[in-house]
Design a protein around this motif. Structure first.
Motif, mmCIF file in Angstrom:
data_model
loop_
_atom_site.group_PDB
_atom_site.id
_atom_site.type_symbol
_atom_site.label_atom_id
_atom_site.label_comp_id
_atom_site.label_asym_id
_atom_site.label_seq_id
_atom_site.Cartn_x
_atom_site.Cartn_y
_atom_site.Cartn_z
ATOM 1 N N ALA A 126 0.870 -1.174 0.000
ATOM 2 C CA ALA A 126 0.000 0.000 0.000
ATOM 3 C C ALA A 126 0.910 1.228 0.000
ATOM 4 C CB ALA A 126 -0.909 0.007 1.221
ATOM 5 N N ASN A 181 -4.485 2.464 2.078
ATOM 6 C CA ASN A 181 -4.351 3.632 1.188
ATOM 7 C C ASN A 181 -5.275 4.773 1.627
ATOM 8 O OD1 ASN A 181 -2.370 2.607 -0.486
ATOM 9 N ND2 ASN A 181 -3.818 1.750 -1.954
ATOM 10 N N ILE A 213 -0.276 8.164 -4.022
ATOM 11 C CA ILE A 213 -0.515 6.746 -3.774
ATOM 12 C C ILE A 213 -0.758 6.038 -5.107
ATOM 13 C CG2 ILE A 213 -2.102 5.082 -2.728
ATOM 14 C CD1 ILE A 213 -2.460 7.113 -0.455
ATOM 15 N N LYS A 233 -2.511 0.222 -6.136
ATOM 16 C CA LYS A 233 -3.965 0.061 -6.031
ATOM 17 C C LYS A 233 -4.467 -1.213 -6.698
ATOM 18 C CE LYS A 233 -4.792 5.045 -5.852
ATOM 19 N NZ LYS A 233 -5.458 6.200 -6.489
#
Length: 270
Positions: A112, A233, A266, A269
């Protein structure tokens, strides 16, 4: 009499079952998180048994968003060479330990984040002016830790002729550097800054400032756990949006005058 023994046996079985259930419930109330125990500024276990550093602050924030109070965290030491094994065995739920996201590691675990961008650099003695470029370490004694990407990068890309020594912990490299048995310690600048900022090391060492690589630190989880990845996340983004990320950077890296990068986007995913 036979009935009483049978009843007693059944009661014993019921008692054991209830005890086992209670133990399982207790385990569910805890979360095991892997960190480094010897990285000042990032993950450090102090002599009085406390845990502190940027990775620790990130782990606490994420654990809280997952529903765990700080008292429900069981910290586990996560040496670089053991992180993949710890996750695959289920020894820990997640690892927050200067864990660079790499294609090779993503074959074994999921990540993550990332939650911090660092750069590989060198830590040298403060009075050493012989290392101004990475090529200068080809004739030097270099130290890193087993399992780190830094050691692999040096031998493969930067200084193939350097005499590389690997130890289990960075603190062992520091001792060799201070005693002049080693010429440089290589790993990420965030880690090196933490060591240089310690009271016992102030004035002894300096960063070479070479920025040899980009190291995106991710939170390691068991491979394929997309539900946990999504929750972490979400927690990281909230930490950034609320300003808690900036505060953690300032609290832990400020004393070392470390020039950190902004919070990374981020990307992990799927």
């Amino acid at each position: 009499m036979k009935f009483r023994r049978t009843a007693a046996a059944a009661a014993a079985v019921l008692s054991l079952s209830l005890t086992a259930t209670a133990c399982g419930s207790g385990d569910d109330d805890k979360i095991k998180i892997g960190i480094k125990f010897d990285q000042p500024g990032l993950g450090l276990k102090t002599p009085d048994g406390k845990y502190q550093g940027f990775d620790v602050d990130v782990a606490k924030y994420v654990a809280k968003e997952l529903g765990y109070d700080e008292k429900d965290i069981e910290w586990k030491q996560a040496p670089s060479a053991e992180r993949e094994n710890m996750l695959s065995r289920g020894d820990v739920k997640l690892i927050v330990a200067t864990y660079s996201i790499t294609p090779e590691r993503k074959e074994k675990v999921s990540f993550a984040g990332p939650y911090l961008l660092a750069h590989q650099d060198l830590l040298i003695r403060a009075d050493d002016n012989s290392i101004k470029d990475v090529k200068d370490i080809n004739s030097k004694k270099l130290c890193s830790v087993t399992g780190s990407t830094s050691a692999q990068n040096v031998k493969k890309d930067f200084a193939p002729d350097a005499e590389l020594q690997r130890y289990n912990q960075y603190s062992q490299c520091l001792t060799g550097l201070e005693n002049k048995n080693l010429d440089a310690l290589t790993t990420d600048d965030s880690i090196l800054a933490g060591y240089a900022a310690q009271d016992k090391h102030k004035g002894k060492f300096k960063l070479a400032g070479l920025q040899l690589s980009d190291e995106n630190y991710g939170i390691g989880i068991k491979k394929g756990d997309k539900d946990l990845q999504t929750k972490i996340n979400k927690a990281l983004q909230k930490m950034i949006d609320e300003g808690a990320w900036d505060k953690a950077v300032k609290d832990n890296f400020g004393p070392a005058n470390y020039k950190n990068e902004p919070a990374p986007q981020i990307t992990e995913k799927g």
